[in-house]
Design a protein around this motif. Structure first.
Motif: not given
Length: 259
Positions: A97-108, A119-130
């Motif tokens: 089934k569809p899986v959404i990442a709702a990224v609220n902050g640091l994703a490390l 499947d796809f990513v919705i991110a908060a403005q303050s989120a960072k990825f590394g």
């Protein structure tokens, strides 16, 4: 169940929320086990049509709990910490089934790898990825080195892998990992709204679209198109396509059943 992760169904959207903010939502063995069990349950639950993965506090997820990872070996025959990690990532990546990442902050590190499974990513403005594995002499095991270069430009993936730095959500949208960036206070509502929208679609169509799309990268174009046509042939026998065509003719919203 672990007190560090919560599960809730809102409408037809199942929410997995990491609730260990003081530890930046670092993932323990119990969290991996409980999330895997919940995914298995929702996989067979027709009332849940979409899953959202998110976190609480300043971090989405800082990866695996390194203290737990450094612990002793389990008793003979018992799965070790890496085993539980691999099981969870495999389930999340292959979830039908569809899986959404709702990224609220640091994703490390493992947090980034969990994002890569969605499947796809919705991110908060303050989120960072590394990736961050290189900062601690740890090697990725959930897709950091294997999948990240397939999701974003190769040179950007190598920059993240080698430096251990994190880039803001706006940059990751430019590079193609993030689908949408929203204000921090709007993340949950936006993810729910998208989940509600997807829940109205045919579960059968979405499941088969996901399967064909995910397998296409490992095939020639001709083979991928053949797979798509075969999936369409099978779909033509379904209730959902008949219901969709009836609803179109009758000028009403379809009520899909997923078969």
């Amino acid at each position: 169940m672990s007190e560090s992760v919560s599960f809730e169904v809102k409408g037809q959207v199942g929410w997995i929320t990491l609730t260990r903010p003081k530890a930046m939502n670092a993932l323990s063995r119990d969290m991996f086990v409980d999330m895997s069990a919940q995914l298995r349950a929702w996989q067979d639950d027709d009332a849940v049509r979409v899953v959202v993965l998110t976190g609480t506090g300043p971090a989405f997820c800082a990866g695996a709990d390194l203290k737990a990872a450094a612990g002793g070996a389990p008793p003979p025959g018992e799965p070790d910490f890496l085993d539980t990690i691999i099981v969870f990532f495999d389930l999340l990546r292959a979830f039908p089934k569809p899986v959404i990442a709702a990224v609220n902050g640091l994703a490390l590190a493992g947090g980034m790898e969990a994002v890569l499974c969605c499947d796809f990513v919705i991110a908060a403005q303050s989120a960072k990825f590394g990736d961050a594995h290189s900062n601690f002499g740890v090697f990725p095991g959930g897709g950091g080195a294997a999948v990240l270069p397939r999701k974003i430009p190769h040179n950007i993936a190598m920059y993240l892998l080698f430096t251990g730095d994190a880039l803001p959500a706006a940059d990751m949208k430019t590079y193609g990992l993030v689908s949408e960036v929203v204000a921090d206070g709007e993340l949950v509502a936006r993810a729910q709204a998208i989940g509600d929208k997807l829940a109205k679609k045919s579960p059968l169509v979405l499941r088969n679209m996901k399967k064909v799309a995910n397998e296409a990268a490992d095939k020639t174009v001709a083979d991928a198109l053949r797979h798509e046509v075969l999936a369409l042939r099978n779909h033509q026998r379904s209730y959902d396509i008949a219901e969709g065509l009836r609803a179109f003719a009758e000028k009403r919203q379809p009520e899909f059943k997923g078969y």
